[in-house]
Design a protein around this motif. Structure first.
Motif, PDB file in Angstrom:
ATOM      1  N   LYS A 183      57.422 -18.462  -7.714  1.00 21.54           N
ATOM      2  CA  LYS A 183      56.399 -18.690  -8.737  1.00 21.54           C
ATOM      3  C   LYS A 183      56.497 -17.694  -9.899  1.00 21.54           C
ATOM      4  O   LYS A 183      55.541 -16.964 -10.195  1.00 21.54           O
ATOM      5  N   PRO A 184      57.627 -17.635 -10.580  1.00 22.92           N
ATOM      6  CA  PRO A 184      57.773 -16.669 -11.674  1.00 22.92           C
ATOM      7  C   PRO A 184      56.744 -16.877 -12.779  1.00 22.92           C
ATOM      8  O   PRO A 184      56.434 -15.931 -13.519  1.00 22.92           O
ATOM      9  N   GLU A 185      56.211 -18.093 -12.870  1.00 24.05           N
ATOM     10  CA  GLU A 185      55.210 -18.376 -13.907  1.00 24.05           C
ATOM     11  C   GLU A 185      53.915 -17.587 -13.704  1.00 24.05           C
ATOM     12  O   GLU A 185      53.131 -17.417 -14.641  1.00 24.05           O
ATOM     13  N   GLU A 186      53.699 -17.079 -12.499  1.00 26.43           N
ATOM     14  CA  GLU A 186      52.501 -16.278 -12.234  1.00 26.43           C
ATOM     15  C   GLU A 186      52.606 -14.881 -12.835  1.00 26.43           C
ATOM     16  O   GLU A 186      51.597 -14.173 -12.957  1.00 26.43           O
ATOM     17  N   LYS A 187      53.819 -14.457 -13.159  1.00 27.35           N
ATOM     18  CA  LYS A 187      54.059 -13.173 -13.820  1.00 27.35           C
ATOM     19  C   LYS A 187      53.483 -11.984 -13.045  1.00 27.35           C
ATOM     20  O   LYS A 187      52.912 -11.054 -13.616  1.00 27.35           O
ATOM     21  N   THR A 188      53.639 -12.030 -11.720  1.00 28.97           N
ATOM     22  CA  THR A 188      53.150 -10.937 -10.879  1.00 28.97           C
ATOM     23  C   THR A 188      54.239  -9.910 -10.578  1.00 28.97           C
ATOM     24  O   THR A 188      53.967  -8.909  -9.933  1.00 28.97           O
ATOM     25  N   ARG A 189      55.463 -10.184 -11.007  1.00 30.55           N
ATOM     26  CA  ARG A 189      56.617  -9.316 -10.752  1.00 30.55           C
ATOM     27  C   ARG A 189      56.765  -8.994  -9.259  1.00 30.55           C
ATOM     28  O   ARG A 189      56.676  -7.836  -8.845  1.00 30.55           O
ATOM     29  N   PRO A 190      57.004 -10.019  -8.439  1.00 32.31           N
ATOM     30  CA  PRO A 190      57.162  -9.792  -7.000  1.00 32.31           C
ATOM     31  C   PRO A 190      58.314  -8.849  -6.690  1.00 32.31           C
ATOM     32  O   PRO A 190      59.377  -8.916  -7.311  1.00 32.31           O
ATOM     33  N   ALA A 191      58.095  -7.979  -5.715  1.00 33.86           N
ATOM     34  CA  ALA A 191      59.157  -7.079  -5.279  1.00 33.86           C
ATOM     35  C   ALA A 191      60.065  -7.745  -4.256  1.00 33.86           C
ATOM     36  O   ALA A 191      61.186  -7.292  -4.037  1.00 33.86           O
ATOM     37  N   VAL A 192      59.591  -8.808  -3.626  1.00 32.38           N
ATOM     38  CA  VAL A 192      60.397  -9.554  -2.657  1.00 32.38           C
ATOM     39  C   VAL A 192      61.205 -10.613  -3.404  1.00 32.38           C
ATOM     40  O   VAL A 192      60.648 -11.425  -4.145  1.00 32.38           O
ATOM     41  N   LYS A 193      62.502 -10.590  -3.208  1.00 32.17           N
ATOM     42  CA  LYS A 193      63.402 -11.507  -3.914  1.00 32.17           C
ATOM     43  C   LYS A 193      63.988 -12.544  -2.936  1.00 32.17           C
ATOM     44  O   LYS A 193      64.027 -12.323  -1.734  1.00 32.17           O
ATOM     45  N   TYR A 194      64.455 -13.659  -3.519  1.00 32.56           N
ATOM     46  CA  TYR A 194      65.046 -14.731  -2.709  1.00 32.56           C
ATOM     47  C   TYR A 194      66.401 -15.130  -3.276  1.00 32.56           C
ATOM     48  O   TYR A 194      66.572 -15.233  -4.488  1.00 32.56           O
ATOM     49  N   ARG A 195      67.322 -15.395  -2.375  1.00 35.62           N
ATOM     50  CA  ARG A 195      68.587 -16.020  -2.740  1.00 35.62           C
ATOM     51  C   ARG A 195      68.533 -17.474  -2.279  1.00 35.62           C
ATOM     52  O   ARG A 195      68.338 -17.751  -1.104  1.00 35.62           O
ATOM     53  N   GLY A 196      68.685 -18.399  -3.204  1.00 37.36           N
ATOM     54  CA  GLY A 196      68.703 -19.809  -2.831  1.00 37.36           C
ATOM     55  C   GLY A 196      67.546 -20.625  -3.370  1.00 37.36           C
ATOM     56  O   GLY A 196      67.507 -21.841  -3.188  1.00 37.36           O
ATOM     57  N   ILE A 197      66.589 -19.983  -4.071  1.00 37.07           N
ATOM     58  CA  ILE A 197      65.512 -20.754  -4.691  1.00 37.07           C
ATOM     59  C   ILE A 197      66.101 -21.521  -5.868  1.00 37.07           C
ATOM     60  O   ILE A 197      66.724 -20.941  -6.767  1.00 37.07           O
ATOM     61  N   GLY A 198      65.902 -22.834  -5.875  1.00 35.98           N
ATOM     62  CA  GLY A 198      66.449 -23.678  -6.928  1.00 35.98           C
ATOM     63  C   GLY A 198      67.798 -24.271  -6.581  1.00 35.98           C
ATOM     64  O   GLY A 198      68.296 -25.144  -7.291  1.00 35.98           O
ATOM     65  N   THR A 199      68.403 -23.788  -5.477  1.00 37.09           N
ATOM     66  CA  THR A 199      69.690 -24.333  -5.029  1.00 37.09           C
ATOM     67  C   THR A 199      69.555 -24.807  -3.583  1.00 37.09           C
ATOM     68  O   THR A 199      69.463 -25.999  -3.310  1.00 37.09           O
ATOM     69  N   VAL A 200      69.525 -23.869  -2.646  1.00 40.88           N
ATOM     70  CA  VAL A 200      69.338 -24.226  -1.234  1.00 40.88           C
ATOM     71  C   VAL A 200      67.962 -24.847  -1.021  1.00 40.88           C
ATOM     72  O   VAL A 200      67.814 -25.851  -0.326  1.00 40.88           O
ATOM     73  N   ALA A 201      66.959 -24.247  -1.610  1.00 42.74           N
ATOM     74  CA  ALA A 201      65.581 -24.744  -1.533  1.00 42.74           C
ATOM     75  C   ALA A 201      65.119 -25.144  -2.937  1.00 42.74           C
ATOM     76  O   ALA A 201      65.074 -24.301  -3.831  1.00 42.74           O
ATOM     77  N   PRO A 202      64.810 -26.411  -3.156  1.00 40.98           N
ATOM     78  CA  PRO A 202      64.366 -26.847  -4.489  1.00 40.98           C
ATOM     79  C   PRO A 202      63.110 -26.110  -4.944  1.00 40.98           C
ATOM     80  O   PRO A 202      62.266 -25.734  -4.120  1.00 40.98           O
ATOM     81  N   ARG A 203      63.009 -25.905  -6.245  1.00 37.57           N
ATOM     82  CA  ARG A 203      61.832 -25.236  -6.799  1.00 37.57           C
ATOM     83  C   ARG A 203      60.535 -25.982  -6.466  1.00 37.57           C
ATOM     84  O   ARG A 203      59.467 -25.375  -6.390  1.00 37.57           O
ATOM     85  N   ALA A 204      60.637 -27.289  -6.257  1.00 43.80           N
ATOM     86  CA  ALA A 204      59.442 -28.068  -5.914  1.00 43.80           C
ATOM     87  C   ALA A 204      58.799 -27.565  -4.630  1.00 43.80           C
ATOM     88  O   ALA A 204      57.598 -27.775  -4.393  1.00 43.80           O
ATOM     89  N   MET A 205      59.558 -26.892  -3.817  1.00 45.72           N
ATOM     90  CA  MET A 205      59.057 -26.377  -2.551  1.00 45.72           C
ATOM     91  C   MET A 205      57.963 -25.334  -2.741  1.00 45.72           C
ATOM     92  O   MET A 205      57.106 -25.135  -1.874  1.00 45.72           O
ATOM     93  N   GLU A 206      57.985 -24.653  -3.873  1.00 49.08           N
ATOM     94  CA  GLU A 206      56.987 -23.618  -4.143  1.00 49.08           C
ATOM     95  C   GLU A 206      55.571 -24.188  -4.179  1.00 49.08           C
ATOM     96  O   GLU A 206      54.600 -23.471  -3.944  1.00 49.08           O
ATOM     97  N   LYS A 207      55.452 -25.484  -4.470  1.00 50.43           N
ATOM     98  CA  LYS A 207      54.124 -26.104  -4.550  1.00 50.43           C
ATOM     99  C   LYS A 207      53.431 -26.146  -3.198  1.00 50.43           C
ATOM    100  O   LYS A 207      52.223 -26.349  -3.121  1.00 50.43           O
ATOM    101  N   LYS A 208      54.194 -25.976  -2.125  1.00 49.06           N
ATOM    102  CA  LYS A 208      53.600 -25.949  -0.793  1.00 49.06           C
ATOM    103  C   LYS A 208      52.827 -24.655  -0.548  1.00 49.06           C
ATOM    104  O   LYS A 208      51.963 -24.601   0.325  1.00 49.06           O
TER     105      LYS A 208
END
Length: 240
Positions: A183-208
């Motif tokens: 959820k980069p649109e929230e602009k909270t600057r998360p310290a936890v990062k992910y590899r595979g968002i938008g590729t392995v896991a579609p961005r639509a998954m964030e809506k869950k």
């Protein structure tokens, strides 16, 4: 497996998750519940799944795929929960972890409503807010967080960002350009990062991932109910 910081400076903890490795076993969420005595119906960590249509790379035909997304507190640098708490019960400490002070928490749920990641819940007994703190009690004992310790697929890269030899720094060096946040649109600057968002896991998954309340314990049933209705249709009621 123990974890030792090899620097003279105080540690700053970091985490990254490799979604390409996640098999959806839920070991992380179960270990989290056991280690931190998280009550039924509440979560510090939850694994979501997402079914989607993709192209099989071998025969170039459409196929169904399932992606998995472990979620926890993002330890945000601009943490909305911290700003929302009027009792100053939440702090972001020098080691990078956002923590809740039980002695100051008044249970008004403002932090829960402010969190875009569903990471905070209210303990049904104490009425105090609770969330992931990277198993701080384990870090003090030179142990890994429970989720990291039990993961059979080596999804979690965790360690001291101030230690050049730490696993998190090695992971960041290897995959830095592939890492993103939820959820980069929230602009909270998360310290936890992910590899595979938008590729392995579609961005639509964030809506869950819920915003303003903790993870729903019935989310899986809700997600699949349309598929199950024909199998578990309500039996007709006999009159008389």
């Amino acid at each position: 497996m123990k974890m030792t910081a090899h620097t003279a400076t105080a540690p700053k903890w970091g985490m990254a998750l490799d979604l390409e490795r996640c098999i959806g076993c839920h070991a992380c969420s179960v270990a989290c519940k056991v280690e931190n005595s998280v009550p039924l119906g509440n979560f510090r960590t939850k694994v979501y799944y997402y079914d989607f249509t993709a192209i099989n790379p071998f025969n170039k035909k459409e196929t169904m795929k399932r992606a998995f997304l472990p979620t926890l507190c993002m330890q945000c640098e601009d943490a909305p929960c911290l700003s929302a708490c009027e009792q100053d019960a939440i702090t972001r400490d020098l080691d990078g972890i956002v923590r809740i002070n039980d002695d100051k928490c008044d249970g008004d749920r403002s932090c829960i409503k402010a969190c875009p990641y569903g990471a905070i819940h209210q303990d049904p007994v104490t009425k105090l807010a609770d969330k992931c703190d990277f198993c701080s009690h384990r870090l003090e004992a030179d142990l890994l967080p429970a989720c990291v310790e039990v993961c059979p697929a080596d999804v979690f890269a965790f360690g001291d960002l101030n230690d050049p030899a730490s696993r998190i720094n090695a992971f960041n060096q290897r995959h830095g350009k592939e890492l993103s946040v939820l959820k980069p649109e929230e602009k909270t600057r998360p310290a936890v990062k992910y590899r595979g968002i938008g590729t392995v896991a579609p961005r639509a998954m964030e809506k869950k991932i819920p915003k303003g309340h903790n993870h729903d314990p019935f989310s899986y049933e809700v997600d699949t109910w349309s598929q199950l209705q024909s199998t578990f249709a309500r039996a007709p009621v006999k009159k008389g």
